[in-house]
Design an enzyme around this catalytic site. Structure first.
Site, PDB file in Angstrom:
ATOM      1  N   GLU B  50       0.864  -1.175   0.000  1.00  0.00           N
ATOM      2  CA  GLU B  50       0.000   0.000   0.000  1.00  0.00           C
ATOM      3  C   GLU B  50       0.895   1.217   0.000  1.00  0.00           C
ATOM      4  O   GLU B  50       1.797   1.342   0.823  1.00  0.00           O
ATOM      5  CB  GLU B  50      -0.860   0.040   1.269  1.00  0.00           C
ATOM      6  CG  GLU B  50      -2.146  -0.730   1.161  1.00  0.00           C
ATOM      7  CD  GLU B  50      -2.943  -0.657   2.446  1.00  0.00           C
ATOM      8  OE1 GLU B  50      -3.755  -1.565   2.663  1.00  0.00           O
ATOM      9  OE2 GLU B  50      -2.728   0.273   3.248  1.00  0.00           O
ATOM     10  N   ASP B  61      -5.918   9.971   9.685  1.00  0.00           N
ATOM     11  CA  ASP B  61      -4.604   9.477  10.065  1.00  0.00           C
ATOM     12  C   ASP B  61      -4.059  10.144  11.313  1.00  0.00           C
ATOM     13  O   ASP B  61      -4.353  11.302  11.592  1.00  0.00           O
ATOM     14  CB  ASP B  61      -3.622   9.679   8.909  1.00  0.00           C
ATOM     15  CG  ASP B  61      -3.866   8.674   7.799  1.00  0.00           C
ATOM     16  OD1 ASP B  61      -3.781   7.468   8.083  1.00  0.00           O
ATOM     17  OD2 ASP B  61      -4.171   9.088   6.673  1.00  0.00           O
TER      18      ASP B  61
END
Lengths: 406, 272
Positions: B50, B61
């Protein structure tokens, strides 16, 4: 501008939360069920007369509404054109329009059984309003504020703390309002069970732009009624400052279908629209993109990275704008203009001297446009400017720029 | 359509082990080092790569991945360069699946159609776009599927049985189960809950389910690999990059090796 004009400008958003192509629900999956829950709860509350009655009661007795519609006689004389009225939302409890929306959202949070309130704040006005309402209802309150803004707006930080709120500095990114919003969203993702996110402007994922607009629309509804009482007719133009755009949307929305009323939203041009990062005018100097849950006009670079805006006013330096404003701009129902730091500062000073009102730097931008516009209009032109906040919080900034030591 | 992701998970199923999915940010700390990092990942034990597309405002995040994005942007990373990184990686590696992960705005600004075309050409197999829930499928998910890319969706502890069908409807490749309520890299996953939720989600989909958010060690990976089809490690790798940098925040000779060592360690846990 080539779109076919709708029968009404007041029907948005659609069931997907869209105003034209703007708005929507661009959030992480974790938040999606919460946003759907909020949408339903707000729909139910809206349909429940007891909710509106409770809100009206608090607006009247706690906030101090209706706020006056004041004829600014000396400013009118000075400019020599349009007859200028101020909608005096700076006289609300906590000194700005922000409390109108906060009262609505906190009552909704209580109705939903939420036990903890979070909010983001830039200049601190929304944070103070949220801390105030939370104190009133005994709810724990966490306010996220950019580290840079905490430094710029110390009095408001202290106010929030006095009111019992916890102020958490947003230390990531550019450490201003947009980062405070990021941090609040992160908090919400981590505390989905019991937390209500009280957003301060007409932005964010659906249903926030609609909900905040509805709560702020009390400004425009009162203005309409008051103007009918004073002058026997509707105003000819409305002027309001725009950061995210909640005070402007509150004034504009009830008038959108009154086509004779010209509408002006004034963005912050900072050091000038021609500068790359020296302004905060999302519509005038930005383009459509996706941030904080909605599609709207944003300040960004060619790679889609968000650019931090600049304005003398900490309440206007958000790099986006509410999606309904983006739509109103595209279809041409409202005009979006801008005023620089310098123009706002001289409007600020003029208002102090002529009207005995110290405006916040946010409405000083609206006033700067009034100063440009009013002299070009006939004396029977009725103009309403939203005096959405008082300037006590800004005296340090202004003194600093004028070279005065306090 | 069959992508490298589908092929990979089919092969792993035969082998009878879980996948190790590794996340690093494209261009962190710079283009060259970033390429070196991903080139070494398959050998270190990564089954799926990824690659984070940096964004200034990554709202899901934690501080580690946000800082990585800002490091990459500071070193001049752009969407174009991210796609070029994949192109460069593909010169030597034709098999390892590559998934681009990030936020919608940089894709939207790049232009959805052009992005899908360029991503496919570069050798990208799937996309994870955090701020595109199923309600916004028309934006990118449907066009991506048409372009032959997997659209991998996040499922979370708030994805209840009522919501699961909508979440999985247009998902392909695999499902990324976010094991904690919160942002990346902060809380550790509660293993009991993970097990129950993976089992529950399996009743809604036949797709492989990979578990991530907060996985830091070989032991955690090992425990999760028992119940899931894959384990995603991200913040821990990004932290390894950060810890290897010099005082100016620049890459050192240790940077790529530090990431590869950690991947090797966790890979042992996954296949144990």
């Amino acid at each position: 501008m080539n779109n076919i004009e709708p029968n009404s400008f007041r029907t948005g958003p659609d069931e997907k939360g869209l105003f034209g192509i703007y708005g929507g629900r661009f959030v992480a999956e974790t938040l999606m069920p919460l946003i759907l829950e909020l949408e339903q709860a707000y729909k139910d509350a809206k349909a429940d007369p007891s909710f509106q009655k409770e809100l009206d009661g608090f607006l009247e007795h706690y906030v101090g509404r209706p706020s006056p519609l004041y004829f600014a006689e000396r400013l009118t004389e000075h400019l020599g054109g349009a007859k200028i009225y101020f909608k005096r939302d700076e006289l609300n409890h906590t000194g700005a329009h922000k409390i109108n929306n906060v009262m609505g959202q906190i009552l909704l949070a209580r109705r939903m059984g939420k036990k903890r309130i979070i909010a983001e704040t830039g200049a601190g006005q929304h944070g103070v309003a949220t801390a105030t309402a939370c104190a009133r209802f005994g709810l724990p309150c966490v306010v996220y504020m950019g580290e840079v803004d905490i430094e710029r707006q110390k009095p408001n930080v202290f106010r929030m703390k006095l009111l019992g709120a916890e102020v958490i500095p947003a230390k990531s990114g550019s450490r201003t309002l947009k980062d405070a919003l990021n941090e609040a969203l992160r908090d919400w993702v981590a505390n989905v069970e019991d937390t209500f996110y009280c957003i301060g402007t007409v932005a964010g994922p659906h249903p926030y732009p609609e909900m905040v607009r509805d709560f702020q629309s009390v400004i425009g509804r009162e203005t309409k009624r008051q103007m009918m009482e004073r002058e026997g007719r509707l105003p000819d133009s409305l002027v309001a400052a725009i950061g995210g755009g909640s005070n402007a949307m509150g004034l504009f929305h009830p008038f959108l279908d009154d086509r004779s009323v010209a509408i002006y939203g004034v963005e912050a041009a900072g050091h000038g629209i021609h500068t790359k990062t020296g302004h905060a005018a999302s519509i005038t100097g930005g383009r459509p993109g996706i941030l904080h849950g909605n599609r709207t006009y944003l300040l960004m670079d060619d790679d889609g990275q968000i650019i931090e805006g600049h304005s003398i006013s900490a309440g206007l330096d958000y790099p986006g704008i509410g999606p309904e404003h983006a739509w109103l701009h595209d279809i041409g129902r409202a005009n979006y203009v801008s005023a620089t730091d310098k123009e706002a500062l001289s409007a600020f000073q003029l208002c102090c001297k002529l009207e005995g009102i110290i405006p916040a730097l946010e409405p000083a931008h609206a006033l700067a446009h009034v100063i440009k516009l009013a002299p070009t209009l006939p004396k029977d032109h009725l103009m309403v400017m939203n005096m959405c906040g008082r300037g006590d919080k800004d005296i340090f900034t202004v003194a600093d720029i004028l070279g005065v030591k306090l | 359509m069959t992508t490298r992701i589908d092929v990979k998970f089919a092969a792993l199923k035969k082998e009878g082990r879980a996948a190790l999915v590794t996340f690093v940010t494209a261009g962190d700390p710079d283009y060259k080092t970033s390429l070196k990092i991903i080139e070494g990942l398959p050998k270190a034990g990564a089954d799926v790569i990824e690659f984070g597309m940096p964004f200034t405002d990554p709202m899901a995040d934690g501080p580690a991945i946000q800082a990585a994005g800002l490091r990459a942007l500071k070193s001049g990373q752009t969407m174009k360069k991210t796609l070029k990184l994949v192109t460069d990686f593909r010169k030597k590696d034709k098999e390892t699946p590559v998934v681009l992960m990030g936020y919608y705005n940089p894709i939207y600004v790049y232009g959805v159609e052009k992005f899908l075309e360029d991503a496919k050409k570069a050798g990208v197999d799937g996309l994870i776009v955090v701020d595109l829930p199923p309600e916004e499928d028309d934006e990118l998910c449907i066009p991506a599927l048409k372009a032959g890319l997997n659209f991998i969706r996040l499922a979370t502890p708030t994805t209840d049985d009522k919501r699961a069908p909508a979440v999985f409807r247009n998902t392909s490749g695999f499902v990324y189960y976010v094991s904690v309520l919160g942002i990346t890299g902060t809380k550790a996953p509660d293993l009991k809950n993970v097990k129950a939720n993976v089992k529950r989600l399996k009743t809604h989909t036949l797709l492989p389910i990979c578990v991530g958010f907060g996985v830091k060690s070989a032991d955690q990976a090992k425990a999760i690999a028992k119940d899931a089809d894959g384990v995603v490690v991200g913040s821990a790798l990004v932290n390894a990059v950060a810890a290897s940098l010099n005082k100016q925040g620049k890459a050192t000779a240790k940077t790529a090796g530090a990431v590869h060592r950690l991947v090797k360690d966790i890979a042992r846990g996954v296949s144990a």
